[in-house]
Write a protein that holds these residues in place. Structure first.
Motif, PDB file in Angstrom:
ATOM      1  N   ARG A 156       0.839  -1.207   0.000  1.00 58.67           N
ATOM      2  CA  ARG A 156       0.000   0.000   0.000  1.00 58.67           C
ATOM      3  C   ARG A 156       0.872   1.254   0.000  1.00 58.67           C
ATOM      4  O   ARG A 156       0.587   2.224  -0.696  1.00 58.67           O
ATOM      5  N   ILE A 157       1.939   1.231   0.799  1.00 57.58           N
ATOM      6  CA  ILE A 157       2.855   2.371   0.846  1.00 57.58           C
ATOM      7  C   ILE A 157       3.527   2.550  -0.507  1.00 57.58           C
ATOM      8  O   ILE A 157       3.657   3.677  -1.009  1.00 57.58           O
ATOM      9  N   LEU A 158       3.946   1.443  -1.128  1.00 55.15           N
ATOM     10  CA  LEU A 158       4.570   1.531  -2.457  1.00 55.15           C
ATOM     11  C   LEU A 158       3.608   2.123  -3.484  1.00 55.15           C
ATOM     12  O   LEU A 158       4.016   2.936  -4.323  1.00 55.15           O
ATOM     13  N   ASP A 159       2.332   1.732  -3.425  1.00 55.85           N
ATOM     14  CA  ASP A 159       1.333   2.304  -4.352  1.00 55.85           C
ATOM     15  C   ASP A 159       1.300   3.824  -4.234  1.00 55.85           C
ATOM     16  O   ASP A 159       1.257   4.542  -5.235  1.00 55.85           O
ATOM     17  N   ILE A 160       1.318   4.317  -2.999  1.00 53.75           N
ATOM     18  CA  ILE A 160       1.288   5.765  -2.762  1.00 53.75           C
ATOM     19  C   ILE A 160       2.581   6.405  -3.263  1.00 53.75           C
ATOM     20  O   ILE A 160       2.558   7.460  -3.914  1.00 53.75           O
ATOM     21  N   LEU A 161       3.718   5.761  -2.996  1.00 55.63           N
ATOM     22  CA  LEU A 161       4.992   6.315  -3.447  1.00 55.63           C
ATOM     23  C   LEU A 161       5.076   6.376  -4.969  1.00 55.63           C
ATOM     24  O   LEU A 161       5.584   7.359  -5.524  1.00 55.63           O
ATOM     25  N   PHE A 162       4.578   5.353  -5.656  1.00 50.12           N
ATOM     26  CA  PHE A 162       4.592   5.386  -7.124  1.00 50.12           C
ATOM     27  C   PHE A 162       3.692   6.506  -7.659  1.00 50.12           C
ATOM     28  O   PHE A 162       4.018   7.141  -8.657  1.00 50.12           O
ATOM     29  N   GLN A 163       2.577   6.764  -6.979  1.00 47.97           N
ATOM     30  CA  GLN A 163       1.721   7.889  -7.364  1.00 47.97           C
ATOM     31  C   GLN A 163       2.464   9.208  -7.153  1.00 47.97           C
ATOM     32  O   GLN A 163       2.425  10.099  -7.998  1.00 47.97           O
ATOM     33  N   LEU A 164       3.150   9.333  -6.007  1.00 48.63           N
ATOM     34  CA  LEU A 164       3.943  10.537  -5.742  1.00 48.63           C
ATOM     35  C   LEU A 164       5.054  10.707  -6.768  1.00 48.63           C
ATOM     36  O   LEU A 164       5.362  11.829  -7.189  1.00 48.63           O
ATOM     37  N   LEU A 165       5.658   9.599  -7.203  1.00 49.84           N
ATOM     38  CA  LEU A 165       6.705   9.656  -8.222  1.00 49.84           C
ATOM     39  C   LEU A 165       6.148  10.198  -9.540  1.00 49.84           C
ATOM     40  O   LEU A 165       6.753  11.062 -10.177  1.00 49.84           O
ATOM     41  N   ARG A 166       4.957   9.726  -9.919  1.00 46.94           N
ATOM     42  CA  ARG A 166       4.317  10.215 -11.163  1.00 46.94           C
ATOM     43  C   ARG A 166       3.959  11.693 -11.068  1.00 46.94           C
ATOM     44  O   ARG A 166       4.029  12.419 -12.055  1.00 46.94           O
ATOM     45  N   ASP A 167       3.567  12.140  -9.860  1.00 45.26           N
ATOM     46  CA  ASP A 167       3.106  13.519  -9.682  1.00 45.26           C
ATOM     47  C   ASP A 167       4.212  14.500  -9.305  1.00 45.26           C
ATOM     48  O   ASP A 167       3.947  15.700  -9.185  1.00 45.26           O
ATOM     49  N   ALA A 168       5.430  13.999  -9.086  1.00 43.09           N
ATOM     50  CA  ALA A 168       6.531  14.868  -8.646  1.00 43.09           C
ATOM     51  C   ALA A 168       6.769  15.987  -9.662  1.00 43.09           C
ATOM     52  O   ALA A 168       6.728  15.774 -10.869  1.00 43.09           O
ATOM     53  N   SER A 211       9.573  18.033  -9.522  1.00 42.38           N
ATOM     54  CA  SER A 211      10.991  18.367  -9.707  1.00 42.38           C
ATOM     55  C   SER A 211      11.827  17.092  -9.627  1.00 42.38           C
ATOM     56  O   SER A 211      11.397  16.071  -9.097  1.00 42.38           O
ATOM     57  N   ASP A 212      13.047  17.188 -10.168  1.00 39.95           N
ATOM     58  CA  ASP A 212      13.978  16.058 -10.086  1.00 39.95           C
ATOM     59  C   ASP A 212      14.312  15.743  -8.637  1.00 39.95           C
ATOM     60  O   ASP A 212      14.474  14.584  -8.275  1.00 39.95           O
ATOM     61  N   GLU A 213      14.404  16.759  -7.795  1.00 42.81           N
ATOM     62  CA  GLU A 213      14.703  16.572  -6.378  1.00 42.81           C
ATOM     63  C   GLU A 213      13.601  15.755  -5.694  1.00 42.81           C
ATOM     64  O   GLU A 213      13.880  14.825  -4.939  1.00 42.81           O
ATOM     65  N   GLN A 214      12.334  16.087  -5.982  1.00 45.44           N
ATOM     66  CA  GLN A 214      11.217  15.331  -5.406  1.00 45.44           C
ATOM     67  C   GLN A 214      11.234  13.891  -5.901  1.00 45.44           C
ATOM     68  O   GLN A 214      11.036  12.954  -5.118  1.00 45.44           O
ATOM     69  N   ARG A 215      11.467  13.705  -7.212  1.00 41.91           N
ATOM     70  CA  ARG A 215      11.502  12.353  -7.771  1.00 41.91           C
ATOM     71  C   ARG A 215      12.596  11.511  -7.121  1.00 41.91           C
ATOM     72  O   ARG A 215      12.390  10.349  -6.796  1.00 41.91           O
ATOM     73  N   GLU A 216      13.774  12.094  -6.918  1.00 38.80           N
ATOM     74  CA  GLU A 216      14.890  11.371  -6.315  1.00 38.80           C
ATOM     75  C   GLU A 216      14.571  10.970  -4.868  1.00 38.80           C
ATOM     76  O   GLU A 216      14.864   9.857  -4.434  1.00 38.80           O
ATOM     77  N   LYS A 217      13.940  11.873  -4.144  1.00 41.09           N
ATOM     78  CA  LYS A 217      13.555  11.589  -2.759  1.00 41.09           C
ATOM     79  C   LYS A 217      12.579  10.406  -2.698  1.00 41.09           C
ATOM     80  O   LYS A 217      12.713   9.504  -1.865  1.00 41.09           O
ATOM     81  N   VAL A 218      11.592  10.402  -3.597  1.00 43.12           N
ATOM     82  CA  VAL A 218      10.606   9.318  -3.635  1.00 43.12           C
ATOM     83  C   VAL A 218      11.268   8.011  -4.073  1.00 43.12           C
ATOM     84  O   VAL A 218      10.997   6.955  -3.499  1.00 43.12           O
ATOM     85  N   ARG A 219      12.151   8.068  -5.069  1.00 40.14           N
ATOM     86  CA  ARG A 219      12.854   6.856  -5.521  1.00 40.14           C
ATOM     87  C   ARG A 219      13.630   6.213  -4.362  1.00 40.14           C
ATOM     88  O   ARG A 219      13.656   4.986  -4.237  1.00 40.14           O
TER      89      ARG A 219
END
Length: 189
Positions: free
Chosen positions: A125-137, A139-147
């Motif tokens: 469930r947490i991964l599902d949310i993180l993948f959504q956050l990755l799609r919605d990021a 900036s590159d900084e936000q994407r890297e943090k989520v990755r």
């Protein structure tokens, strides 16, 4: 392709219809159906599962509640192996989940859902949310943090790193069951 009716029938199978033609909070149509079932959960006792499903827009909301309210409780376990992924999790809509070593917290809100799962299911469930956050990021900084969070969760699932897993419920109707789980009563503040 799976249709809405087959999805609904899978969600509410073995449940009793208790209300029909209620107003859906999402689409506003009088097409909301409410179902419930009584469950007997090992370690936890009797629980009620409630599911609301809109036959028009497909919105659903589910909750699982133990029937006996108790004192506030906190469960804690250290996840350190793939075997720990099997620890049973019963989360009511009032419970919080924390993985403090990973900086992750899940707080209850007005649309919080209760569920019965295991630690692996919670991590999914947490991964599902993180993948959504990755799609919605944005900036590159936000994407890297989520990755990095996604990588940490994957390593945790594989037993490569460890983390505390804390389930806290002020109503005392949530629980963890498995080897190594520590239970504490919550003190009123």
């Amino acid at each position: 392709m799976v249709g809405r009716d087959s999805v609904k029938s899978e969600i509410v199978k073995d449940m009793k219809l208790v209300a029909k033609n209620e107003t859906c909070p999402v689409c506003g149509k009088k097409s909301l159906e409410i179902y419930h079932a009584t469950l007997n959960l090992p370690y936890f006792g009797e629980a009620v599962e409630m599911t609301a499903f809109c036959t028009s827009c497909g919105w659903k909301h589910a909750d699982v509640m133990l029937t006996e309210e108790r004192k506030g409780v906190e469960y804690e376990v250290v996840i350190k192996s793939e075997e720990d992924m099997k620890i049973r999790v019963v989360r009511s809509s009032t419970a919080s989940i924390y993985l403090p070593d990973l900086g992750i917290s899940i707080e209850p809100g007005p649309y919080a859902e209760g569920f019965v799962s295991n630690i692996e299911g919670v991590l999914e469930r947490i991964l599902d949310i993180l993948f959504q956050l990755l799609r919605d990021a944005e900036s590159d900084e936000q994407r890297e943090k989520v990755r990095k969070k996604i990588e940490e969760i994957e390593k945790l699932k594989e037993g490569e790193i460890s983390s505390k897993f804390i389930l806290r419920d002020p109503r005392g109707v949530s629980a963890l069951a498995g080897k190594g789980v520590v239970v504490r009563e919550l003190k009123n503040k």
